[in-house]
Design a protein around this motif. Structure first.
Motif, PDB file in Angstrom:
ATOM      1  N   LEU A  80      -0.181  -7.255  29.793  1.00  0.00           N
ATOM      2  CA  LEU A  80      -1.546  -7.199  29.285  1.00  0.00           C
ATOM      3  C   LEU A  80      -1.824  -5.843  28.646  1.00  0.00           C
ATOM      4  O   LEU A  80      -2.477  -5.752  27.612  1.00  0.00           O
ATOM      5  N   ARG A  81      -1.314  -4.804  29.266  1.00  0.00           N
ATOM      6  CA  ARG A  81      -1.564  -3.467  28.739  1.00  0.00           C
ATOM      7  C   ARG A  81      -0.998  -3.310  27.334  1.00  0.00           C
ATOM      8  O   ARG A  81      -1.626  -2.718  26.451  1.00  0.00           O
ATOM      9  N   MET A  82       0.190  -3.837  27.082  1.00  0.00           N
ATOM     10  CA  MET A  82       0.803  -3.731  25.754  1.00  0.00           C
ATOM     11  C   MET A  82      -0.052  -4.444  24.717  1.00  0.00           C
ATOM     12  O   MET A  82      -0.371  -3.892  23.656  1.00  0.00           O
ATOM     13  N   ALA A  83      -0.454  -5.685  25.019  1.00  0.00           N
ATOM     14  CA  ALA A  83      -1.246  -6.459  24.067  1.00  0.00           C
ATOM     15  C   ALA A  83      -2.629  -5.852  23.864  1.00  0.00           C
ATOM     16  O   ALA A  83      -3.143  -5.782  22.741  1.00  0.00           O
ATOM     17  N   LEU A  84      -3.249  -5.404  24.952  1.00  0.00           N
ATOM     18  CA  LEU A  84      -4.580  -4.824  24.849  1.00  0.00           C
ATOM     19  C   LEU A  84      -4.553  -3.491  24.109  1.00  0.00           C
ATOM     20  O   LEU A  84      -5.473  -3.173  23.338  1.00  0.00           O
ATOM     21  N   SER A  85      -3.498  -2.703  24.311  1.00  0.00           N
ATOM     22  CA  SER A  85      -3.358  -1.439  23.584  1.00  0.00           C
ATOM     23  C   SER A  85      -3.269  -1.698  22.088  1.00  0.00           C
ATOM     24  O   SER A  85      -3.832  -0.949  21.284  1.00  0.00           O
ATOM     25  N   TYR A  86      -2.565  -2.755  21.717  1.00  0.00           N
ATOM     26  CA  TYR A  86      -2.435  -3.114  20.308  1.00  0.00           C
ATOM     27  C   TYR A  86      -3.801  -3.419  19.704  1.00  0.00           C
ATOM     28  O   TYR A  86      -4.172  -2.884  18.651  1.00  0.00           O
ATOM     29  N   VAL A  87      -4.573  -4.260  20.377  1.00  0.00           N
ATOM     30  CA  VAL A  87      -5.895  -4.641  19.856  1.00  0.00           C
ATOM     31  C   VAL A  87      -6.842  -3.446  19.856  1.00  0.00           C
ATOM     32  O   VAL A  87      -7.552  -3.189  18.870  1.00  0.00           O
ATOM     33  N   SER A  88      -6.865  -2.701  20.948  1.00  0.00           N
ATOM     34  CA  SER A  88      -7.775  -1.562  21.063  1.00  0.00           C
ATOM     35  C   SER A  88      -7.482  -0.517  19.999  1.00  0.00           C
ATOM     36  O   SER A  88      -8.402   0.085  19.421  1.00  0.00           O
ATOM     37  N   PHE A  89      -6.204  -0.290  19.742  1.00  0.00           N
ATOM     38  CA  PHE A  89      -5.821   0.713  18.748  1.00  0.00           C
ATOM     39  C   PHE A  89      -6.375   0.348  17.373  1.00  0.00           C
ATOM     40  O   PHE A  89      -7.001   1.163  16.701  1.00  0.00           O
ATOM     41  N   PHE A  90      -6.150  -0.895  16.949  1.00  0.00           N
ATOM     42  CA  PHE A  90      -6.610  -1.287  15.614  1.00  0.00           C
ATOM     43  C   PHE A  90      -8.120  -1.518  15.575  1.00  0.00           C
ATOM     44  O   PHE A  90      -8.739  -1.427  14.509  1.00  0.00           O
ATOM     45  N   GLN A  91      -8.719  -1.784  16.729  1.00  0.00           N
ATOM     46  CA  GLN A  91     -10.175  -1.856  16.791  1.00  0.00           C
ATOM     47  C   GLN A  91     -10.779  -0.488  16.487  1.00  0.00           C
ATOM     48  O   GLN A  91     -11.707  -0.352  15.687  1.00  0.00           O
ATOM     49  N   ARG A  92     -10.229   0.553  17.115  1.00  0.00           N
ATOM     50  CA  ARG A  92     -10.705   1.922  16.854  1.00  0.00           C
ATOM     51  C   ARG A  92     -10.403   2.341  15.423  1.00  0.00           C
ATOM     52  O   ARG A  92     -11.234   2.961  14.742  1.00  0.00           O
ATOM     53  N   LEU A  93      -9.204   2.013  14.971  1.00  0.00           N
ATOM     54  CA  LEU A  93      -8.798   2.437  13.637  1.00  0.00           C
ATOM     55  C   LEU A  93      -9.672   1.792  12.564  1.00  0.00           C
ATOM     56  O   LEU A  93      -9.987   2.410  11.544  1.00  0.00           O
ATOM     57  N   GLN A 123      -6.302   0.058   7.247  1.00  0.00           N
ATOM     58  CA  GLN A 123      -7.592  -0.608   7.320  1.00  0.00           C
ATOM     59  C   GLN A 123      -7.439  -2.112   7.109  1.00  0.00           C
ATOM     60  O   GLN A 123      -8.085  -2.921   7.792  1.00  0.00           O
ATOM     61  N   ARG A 124      -6.590  -2.507   6.163  1.00  0.00           N
ATOM     62  CA  ARG A 124      -6.384  -3.936   5.918  1.00  0.00           C
ATOM     63  C   ARG A 124      -5.732  -4.609   7.133  1.00  0.00           C
ATOM     64  O   ARG A 124      -6.073  -5.734   7.494  1.00  0.00           O
ATOM     65  N   HIS A 125      -4.806  -3.896   7.752  1.00  0.00           N
ATOM     66  CA  HIS A 125      -4.159  -4.479   8.932  1.00  0.00           C
ATOM     67  C   HIS A 125      -5.155  -4.584  10.091  1.00  0.00           C
ATOM     68  O   HIS A 125      -5.174  -5.588  10.816  1.00  0.00           O
ATOM     69  N   ALA A 126      -5.981  -3.548  10.269  1.00  0.00           N
ATOM     70  CA  ALA A 126      -6.986  -3.589  11.330  1.00  0.00           C
ATOM     71  C   ALA A 126      -7.952  -4.752  11.125  1.00  0.00           C
ATOM     72  O   ALA A 126      -8.347  -5.432  12.083  1.00  0.00           O
ATOM     73  N   LYS A 127      -8.319  -4.995   9.869  1.00  0.00           N
ATOM     74  CA  LYS A 127      -9.212  -6.127   9.554  1.00  0.00           C
ATOM     75  C   LYS A 127      -8.541  -7.453   9.911  1.00  0.00           C
ATOM     76  O   LYS A 127      -9.187  -8.379  10.421  1.00  0.00           O
ATOM     77  N   ALA A 128      -7.224  -7.556   9.679  1.00  0.00           N
ATOM     78  CA  ALA A 128      -6.503  -8.788  10.003  1.00  0.00           C
ATOM     79  C   ALA A 128      -6.512  -9.036  11.511  1.00  0.00           C
ATOM     80  O   ALA A 128      -6.713 -10.173  11.968  1.00  0.00           O
ATOM     81  N   VAL A 129      -6.311  -7.989  12.306  1.00  0.00           N
ATOM     82  CA  VAL A 129      -6.338  -8.127  13.767  1.00  0.00           C
ATOM     83  C   VAL A 129      -7.732  -8.538  14.219  1.00  0.00           C
ATOM     84  O   VAL A 129      -7.891  -9.427  15.062  1.00  0.00           O
TER      85      VAL A 129
END
Length: 620
Positions: free
Chosen positions: A380-393, A432-438
């Protein structure tokens, strides 16, 4: 840092704890084989490239055999990095002993894998292993092509091949590396699919097998795989009479920012980082004394955009045949993605963002990206870190982008034809485009599963349930954000490295409270006189001959070069603290047959200036 000595091509090790590796003879434990090349191509392989193939195989296999310890270490700096000393027999000893070649090899591999390297080359004794040892299944006829490209069997490499063959109407030789039959089967299936669609005359495939024999891999991350891959690409390109080859990989993965605080250094892999690619180009060009180029045609695309390339070329039905997971031991006949590793998470987000979920069933993953329970272990930590990172970015301004992510700085001056400012702008748009995709994937999934979320029917440890319950967390900027941003951008647009010399304390001081002392200080002290004298009269700063510098330091030539390498490594933290791109000549310049000098672009200032600004910058 743990030290390891790897002795290659020897019948008996010199010390009890040495690791023995060999590509030939009764003690062979490294397998190196290149299949399906023409007899004509084989005749174009010089001894120097055979040396390079063997070196790359030794480095890659040693990387797999020597573990780094637990990947969950919160502060792994000393335990994670390895010191690797290789002793390797070569056919062209004079070339490999060239200081420039040695420095390029050490620095490129060091940045790639975050390890420390030393190479001791010796003359290969007769009879040296013949070329034919490594080249099996020779075929007759020619193998002419427009391009040579590396092919892993993942989404990016398949998209690149489709783009070149189906859209750009090129003929391509694809070089595929595998260390297991499962990976090779994936590559062959995709190649076969391309040929069945009418591109048989435009596709040739050269599979390469490099692996440890009778030794189980202990380190699965394979940080040096791209070095091996690039060496293979160079060999096949030169066999084809070409001076270039392509890596097919999207730009987000290429930069590969760390998603979590403890995913730094070696754990944030740099397989196709621009600094690595430019280092490889420099190494290959110096080795062959010709201009070698490595192309990255997907550099400015996100993973979603790469998936759309496959769709637009009419190959949607082949998407599910590609495999991105790097853990083939876990694959089954119907599931070739663990769904847990960062590669699987990145892939599934891209497929869903591109609207291609119907072409890749969710059950082809052992763990569903959004709905499966990930509460066990670190999943869960790996997946959540991925989402949280691009959410902030996604909510980060362009001005804040480089400050929050200083790991980008070493890449900014490594894009041919682009200034550092232009590269920064394009990278910001890319992320930014990748963060929008996530964000779109999560938002669409919340809408689709809103009833299940409301009723708490999804596992509490699923990624979607956690994202739904946590909401958005904004990181507040520092109070003096505007001032610090302007100072950072000013330094980036016109980077000047300033230093002061503390003669009494025997230290060289830099802004940000960084310093050099001990043997590093003595090297600077030996060169500072020429620097000051020439600066005072506005003349060219002379180089100090290698033998003179070594004599002044009381070292032999080899020890002096090793000390210079350690000094350059000691300066790497300045990339983060000051935002100044560094290369091997930023502080001390090296010129073949001339020697060494402090870089004329440096600026010596007073200790008071250094200390006063460092105190200001340290205030948050």
């Amino acid at each position: 840092m743990r030290h390891h000595r790897i002795e290659c091509g020897v019948a008996q090790s010199s010390t009890p704890d040495s690791i023995m590796m060999d590509v030939q003879g009764p003690g062979r434990n490294v397998k190196l084989r290149i299949d399906y090349i023409t007899r004509t191509m084989l005749g174009n392989v010089p001894d120097l490239l055979i040396d390079l193939l063997e070196l790359a195989a030794y480095v890659y296999c040693a990387d797999q055999r020597i573990g780094r310890g637990s990947e969950k270490l919160p502060n792994f700096g000393e335990d994670w990095r390895r010191s690797l000393h290789f002793s390797i027999p070569v056919r062209q000893l004079d070339v490999w002993q060239d200081p420039e070649i040695n420095d390029l090899l050490i620095q490129t591999l060091g940045f790639l894998s975050d390890d420390s390297y030393e190479f001791e080359f010796r003359q290969a004794q007769a009879p040296a292993q013949p070329q034919s040892l490594y080249f099996a299944n020779l075929i007759d006829g020619s193998m002419e092509n427009d391009e040579v490209a590396l092919f892993s069997g993942g989404i990016d490499s398949f998209a690149g091949a489709v783009d070149d063959v189906a859209i750009n109407d090129k003929s391509v030789t694809l070089v595929g590396h595998s260390s297991s039959t499962k990976v090779r089967n994936v590559q062959e299936l995709l190649i076969s699919g391309l040929k069945q669609r009418g591109f048989e005359r435009k596709i040739s495939y050269i599979p390469v097998w490099v692996s440890n024999e009778s030794e189980r891999a202990r380190e699965y991350t394979q940080r040096t795989r791209s070095f091996l891959f690039a060496c293979l690409g160079l060999v096949v390109a030169r066999m084809s009479g070409k001076d270039s080859f392509s890596f097919y990989e999207n730009g987000v993965v290429s930069i590969n920012l760390p998603l979590a605080g403890d995913v730094i250094g070696g754990r944030a892999t740099r397989t196709t980082h621009p600094k690595v690619l430019r280092g490889l180009e420099g190494l290959f060009s110096a080795l062959l004394e010709r201009d070698i180029q490595i192309r990255t045609p997907l550099q400015w695309l996100t993973k979603k955009e790469v998936v759309l390339r496959i769709r637009d070329a009419g190959f949607s039905d082949r998407l599910a045949m590609t495999v991105s997971c790097t853990r083939p031991r876990k694959w089954t006949g119907t599931q070739k993605h663990c769904g847990v590793c960062s590669q699987c998470i990145d892939r599934r987000f891209a497929v869903l963002a591109a609207g291609m979920g119907d072409h890749e069933p969710a059950d082809s993953y052992m763990r569903d990206l959004l709905l499966a329970d990930r509460s066990s272990d670190d999943d869960l930590r790996m997946a959540l870190s991925y989402v949280s990172f691009f959410q902030r970015l996604g909510s980060t301004s362009k001005e804040r982008f480089l400050i929050d992510h200083p790991e980008i700085v070493p890449a900014l001056d490594r894009f041919p034809g682009l200034s550092a400012e232009e590269a920064g702008t394009r990278l910001y748009s890319l992320f930014q485009r990748h963060a929008k995709a996530v964000e779109d994937v999560i938002a669409n999934a919340v809408t689709k599963h809103s009833r299940s979320l409301f009723r708490n029917e999804l596992p509490s440890g699923s990624l979607l349930a956690v994202c739904f319950s946590r909401g958005h967390v904004e990181v507040a900027p520092a109070p003096d954000y505007d001032t610090r941003t302007k100072a950072f951008i000013d330094r980036l647009s016109a980077p000047i490295l300033e230093f002061a010399v503390d003669g009494r304390g025997k230290r060289v001081l830099f802004r940000g409270e960084h310093s050099l002392d001990g043997a590093n200080f003595r090297m600077v002290e030996a060169l500072i006189e020429n620097f000051r004298r020439a600066k005072a009269v506005d003349e060219e700063i002379p180089f100090m001959a290698s033998v003179d510098l070594a004599d002044r330091l009381g070292l032999n030539d080899q020890s002096m070069r090793q000390q210079l390498r350690r000094l350059r490594e000691a300066l790497e933290p300045l990339v983060v603290s000051l935002g100044i791109p560094l290369d091997q000549d930023t502080f001390i310049q090296t010129k073949e047959r001339s020697g060494y000098r402090l870089n004329p672009a440096l600026r010596e200032v007073s200790m008071a200036d250094i200390r006063s600004e460092s105190a200001l910058l340290s205030k948050a």
